[in-house]
Scaffold this motif. Structure first.
Motif, PDB file in Angstrom:
ATOM      1  N   ALA A 110       0.816  -1.213   0.000  1.00 50.01           N
ATOM      2  CA  ALA A 110       0.000   0.000   0.000  1.00 50.01           C
ATOM      3  C   ALA A 110       0.855   1.270   0.000  1.00 50.01           C
ATOM      4  O   ALA A 110       0.557   2.227  -0.708  1.00 50.01           O
ATOM      5  CB  ALA A 110      -0.937  -0.011   1.205  1.00 50.01           C
ATOM      6  N   VAL A 111       1.919   1.286   0.780  1.00 44.73           N
ATOM      7  CA  VAL A 111       2.784   2.470   0.827  1.00 44.73           C
ATOM      8  C   VAL A 111       3.514   2.651  -0.502  1.00 44.73           C
ATOM      9  O   VAL A 111       3.642   3.774  -1.001  1.00 44.73           O
ATOM     10  CB  VAL A 111       3.776   2.390   2.011  1.00 44.73           C
ATOM     11  N   GLU A 112       3.958   1.568  -1.103  1.00 41.22           N
ATOM     12  CA  GLU A 112       4.630   1.676  -2.409  1.00 41.22           C
ATOM     13  C   GLU A 112       3.664   2.200  -3.458  1.00 41.22           C
ATOM     14  O   GLU A 112       4.053   2.988  -4.331  1.00 41.22           O
ATOM     15  CB  GLU A 112       5.224   0.329  -2.828  1.00 41.22           C
ATOM     16  N   PHE A 113       2.395   1.797  -3.390  1.00 38.25           N
ATOM     17  CA  PHE A 113       1.366   2.318  -4.284  1.00 38.25           C
ATOM     18  C   PHE A 113       1.295   3.840  -4.155  1.00 38.25           C
ATOM     19  O   PHE A 113       1.319   4.565  -5.160  1.00 38.25           O
ATOM     20  CB  PHE A 113       0.027   1.664  -3.919  1.00 38.25           C
ATOM     21  N   ALA A 114       1.242   4.334  -2.922  1.00 33.42           N
ATOM     22  CA  ALA A 114       1.185   5.780  -2.698  1.00 33.42           C
ATOM     23  C   ALA A 114       2.452   6.461  -3.201  1.00 33.42           C
ATOM     24  O   ALA A 114       2.391   7.534  -3.818  1.00 33.42           O
ATOM     25  CB  ALA A 114       0.975   6.068  -1.206  1.00 33.42           C
ATOM     26  N   ARG A 115       3.590   5.870  -2.964  1.00 31.69           N
ATOM     27  CA  ARG A 115       4.852   6.467  -3.418  1.00 31.69           C
ATOM     28  C   ARG A 115       4.908   6.537  -4.946  1.00 31.69           C
ATOM     29  O   ARG A 115       5.379   7.517  -5.508  1.00 31.69           O
ATOM     30  CB  ARG A 115       6.040   5.674  -2.868  1.00 31.69           C
ATOM     31  N   ILE A 116       4.402   5.524  -5.614  1.00 30.58           N
ATOM     32  CA  ILE A 116       4.389   5.524  -7.086  1.00 30.58           C
ATOM     33  C   ILE A 116       3.435   6.607  -7.598  1.00 30.58           C
ATOM     34  O   ILE A 116       3.806   7.411  -8.454  1.00 30.58           O
ATOM     35  CB  ILE A 116       3.995   4.135  -7.635  1.00 30.58           C
ATOM     36  N   LEU A 117       2.221   6.649  -7.060  1.00 28.62           N
ATOM     37  CA  LEU A 117       1.248   7.623  -7.548  1.00 28.62           C
ATOM     38  C   LEU A 117       1.657   9.055  -7.252  1.00 28.62           C
ATOM     39  O   LEU A 117       1.250   9.980  -7.943  1.00 28.62           O
ATOM     40  CB  LEU A 117      -0.139   7.350  -6.967  1.00 28.62           C
ATOM     41  N   SER A 118       2.476   9.250  -6.216  1.00 28.00           N
ATOM     42  CA  SER A 118       2.945  10.598  -5.878  1.00 28.00           C
ATOM     43  C   SER A 118       4.117  11.038  -6.744  1.00 28.00           C
ATOM     44  O   SER A 118       4.496  12.202  -6.726  1.00 28.00           O
ATOM     45  CB  SER A 118       3.371  10.656  -4.411  1.00 28.00           C
ATOM     46  N   GLY A 119       4.716  10.091  -7.463  1.00 27.55           N
ATOM     47  CA  GLY A 119       5.880  10.414  -8.285  1.00 27.55           C
ATOM     48  C   GLY A 119       7.202  10.148  -7.595  1.00 27.55           C
ATOM     49  O   GLY A 119       8.261  10.403  -8.157  1.00 27.55           O
ATOM     50  N   ARG A 120       7.186   9.612  -6.362  1.00 30.54           N
ATOM     51  CA  ARG A 120       8.428   9.300  -5.659  1.00 30.54           C
ATOM     52  C   ARG A 120       9.118   8.079  -6.265  1.00 30.54           C
ATOM     53  O   ARG A 120      10.295   7.875  -6.076  1.00 30.54           O
ATOM     54  CB  ARG A 120       8.151   9.071  -4.186  1.00 30.54           C
ATOM     55  N   GLN A 121       8.358   7.228  -6.928  1.00 35.54           N
ATOM     56  CA  GLN A 121       8.872   6.063  -7.638  1.00 35.54           C
ATOM     57  C   GLN A 121       8.209   6.026  -9.002  1.00 35.54           C
ATOM     58  O   GLN A 121       7.126   6.577  -9.188  1.00 35.54           O
ATOM     59  CB  GLN A 121       8.549   4.768  -6.880  1.00 35.54           C
ATOM     60  N   GLU A 122       8.851   5.356  -9.939  1.00 40.97           N
ATOM     61  CA  GLU A 122       8.298   5.232 -11.284  1.00 40.97           C
ATOM     62  C   GLU A 122       7.211   4.176 -11.314  1.00 40.97           C
ATOM     63  O   GLU A 122       7.299   3.165 -10.638  1.00 40.97           O
ATOM     64  CB  GLU A 122       9.405   4.854 -12.272  1.00 40.97           C
ATOM     65  N   GLY A 123       6.194   4.432 -12.116  1.00 43.06           N
ATOM     66  CA  GLY A 123       5.131   3.474 -12.322  1.00 43.06           C
ATOM     67  C   GLY A 123       4.899   3.264 -13.806  1.00 43.06           C
ATOM     68  O   GLY A 123       5.092   4.182 -14.599  1.00 43.06           O
ATOM     69  N   THR A 124       4.505   2.062 -14.165  1.00 44.21           N
ATOM     70  CA  THR A 124       4.208   1.777 -15.568  1.00 44.21           C
ATOM     71  C   THR A 124       2.752   1.340 -15.689  1.00 44.21           C
ATOM     72  O   THR A 124       2.113   0.990 -14.698  1.00 44.21           O
ATOM     73  CB  THR A 124       5.126   0.658 -16.112  1.00 44.21           C
ATOM     74  N   GLY A 125       2.248   1.327 -16.912  1.00 39.63           N
ATOM     75  CA  GLY A 125       0.860   0.940 -17.128  1.00 39.63           C
ATOM     76  C   GLY A 125      -0.064   1.894 -16.390  1.00 39.63           C
ATOM     77  O   GLY A 125       0.136   3.111 -16.412  1.00 39.63           O
ATOM     78  N   LEU A 126      -1.056   1.350 -15.716  1.00 43.10           N
ATOM     79  CA  LEU A 126      -1.988   2.179 -14.971  1.00 43.10           C
ATOM     80  C   LEU A 126      -1.293   2.946 -13.850  1.00 43.10           C
ATOM     81  O   LEU A 126      -1.761   4.014 -13.435  1.00 43.10           O
ATOM     82  CB  LEU A 126      -3.115   1.320 -14.398  1.00 43.10           C
ATOM     83  N   LEU A 127      -0.190   2.400 -13.352  1.00 44.56           N
ATOM     84  CA  LEU A 127       0.525   3.063 -12.262  1.00 44.56           C
ATOM     85  C   LEU A 127       1.290   4.315 -12.720  1.00 44.56           C
ATOM     86  O   LEU A 127       1.881   5.013 -11.896  1.00 44.56           O
ATOM     87  CB  LEU A 127       1.491   2.087 -11.579  1.00 44.56           C
ATOM     88  N   ALA A 128       1.274   4.602 -13.994  1.00 46.52           N
ATOM     89  CA  ALA A 128       1.862   5.855 -14.476  1.00 46.52           C
ATOM     90  C   ALA A 128       0.903   7.026 -14.263  1.00 46.52           C
ATOM     91  O   ALA A 128       1.300   8.178 -14.401  1.00 46.52           O
ATOM     92  CB  ALA A 128       2.231   5.736 -15.949  1.00 46.52           C
ATOM     93  N   THR A 129      -0.347   6.748 -13.900  1.00 45.32           N
ATOM     94  CA  THR A 129      -1.329   7.789 -13.623  1.00 45.32           C
ATOM     95  C   THR A 129      -1.057   8.342 -12.231  1.00 45.32           C
ATOM     96  O   THR A 129      -1.061   7.601 -11.255  1.00 45.32           O
ATOM     97  CB  THR A 129      -2.767   7.231 -13.698  1.00 45.32           C
ATOM     98  N   ARG A 130      -0.829   9.639 -12.129  1.00 51.26           N
ATOM     99  CA  ARG A 130      -0.465  10.268 -10.860  1.00 51.26           C
ATOM    100  C   ARG A 130      -1.693  10.901 -10.178  1.00 51.26           C
ATOM    101  O   ARG A 130      -2.660  11.249 -10.836  1.00 51.26           O
ATOM    102  CB  ARG A 130       0.564  11.370 -11.095  1.00 51.26           C
ATOM    103  N   VAL A 131      -1.591  11.068  -8.870  1.00 47.25           N
ATOM    104  CA  VAL A 131      -2.543  11.866  -8.107  1.00 47.25           C
ATOM    105  C   VAL A 131      -1.733  12.825  -7.244  1.00 47.25           C
ATOM    106  O   VAL A 131      -0.549  12.604  -6.991  1.00 47.25           O
ATOM    107  CB  VAL A 131      -3.490  10.997  -7.227  1.00 47.25           C
ATOM    108  N   LEU A 132      -2.367  13.885  -6.799  1.00 43.76           N
ATOM    109  CA  LEU A 132      -1.657  14.873  -5.982  1.00 43.76           C
ATOM    110  C   LEU A 132      -1.471  14.380  -4.550  1.00 43.76           C
ATOM    111  O   LEU A 132      -2.378  13.843  -3.944  1.00 43.76           O
ATOM    112  CB  LEU A 132      -2.429  16.190  -5.968  1.00 43.76           C
ATOM    113  N   PHE A 133      -0.269  14.558  -4.063  1.00 43.75           N
ATOM    114  CA  PHE A 133       0.076  14.305  -2.656  1.00 43.75           C
ATOM    115  C   PHE A 133       0.718  15.548  -2.104  1.00 43.75           C
ATOM    116  O   PHE A 133       1.421  16.249  -2.774  1.00 43.75           O
ATOM    117  CB  PHE A 133       1.086  13.158  -2.539  1.00 43.75           C
TER     118      PHE A 133
END
Length: 166
Positions: free
Chosen positions: A143-166
């Motif tokens: 769950a924390v890695e999910f938040a880190r990816i969506l915040s831009g702290r880590q890279e995400g691919t596929g759907l995880l490239a969609t960011r949200v504001l943190f």
């Protein structure tokens, strides 16, 4: 936000844990009261979100004041708490229901932004299961890695490239 956070660290970095707790107990009621008095008009204003500093590419370029104050700043504090725990080699206590609720809100906003079907299993004490539509990508991650990816702290691919504001 980065400059403000740096100022806070400079001003309070030398305080003992007991002094920090006392300071938080003193200021928290005033901070909550101030948030509650924030103008309803300002809550509706759509303002530009600066795309420099720690803002990751793909973040929204505009946001209304109410969402920034009520949602984004709360997420920001939460994720900075996780960052600080990692930097000090401590484990944050994520067992309280408010942590899972925050991540549920993040997952819902993420789902609205990409609008694709998915199944998401978030592991860890703040985790949960989320689904949108049928036949989409199946994701399992902490769950924390999910938040880190969506915040831009880590890279995400596929759907995880969609960011949200943190």
């Amino acid at each position: 936000m980065d400059a403000y956070n740096a100022l806070q660290v400079r001003e309070h970095g030398g305080a003992t844990p007991a002094e920090q707790i006392t300071a938080l107990q003193t200021i928290a009621p005033k901070a909550v009261a101030g948030r509650m008095r924030w103008s309803p008009f300002l809550r509706m204003v759509n303002a530009p979100v600066d795309q420099s500093g720690s803002t990751a590419p793909g973040m929204p370029t505009r946001e209304n004041g109410g969402h920034l104050y009520d949602v984004v700043y709360t997420r920001d504090v939460w994720l900075h708490t996780v960052d600080i725990a990692r930097a000090t080699r401590r484990r944050p206590d994520l067992s309280r229901p408010c942590n899972a609720r925050l991540l549920e809100d993040v997952a819902a906003e993420w789902a609205r932004r990409h609008a694709s079907p998915f199944e998401l299993d978030l592991t860890g004490p703040a985790g949960g299961r989320y689904r949108q539509g049928d036949g989409g990508q199946h994701l399992t991650l902490d769950a924390v890695e999910f938040a880190r990816i969506l915040s831009g702290r880590q890279e995400g691919t596929g759907l995880l490239a969609t960011r949200v504001l943190f």
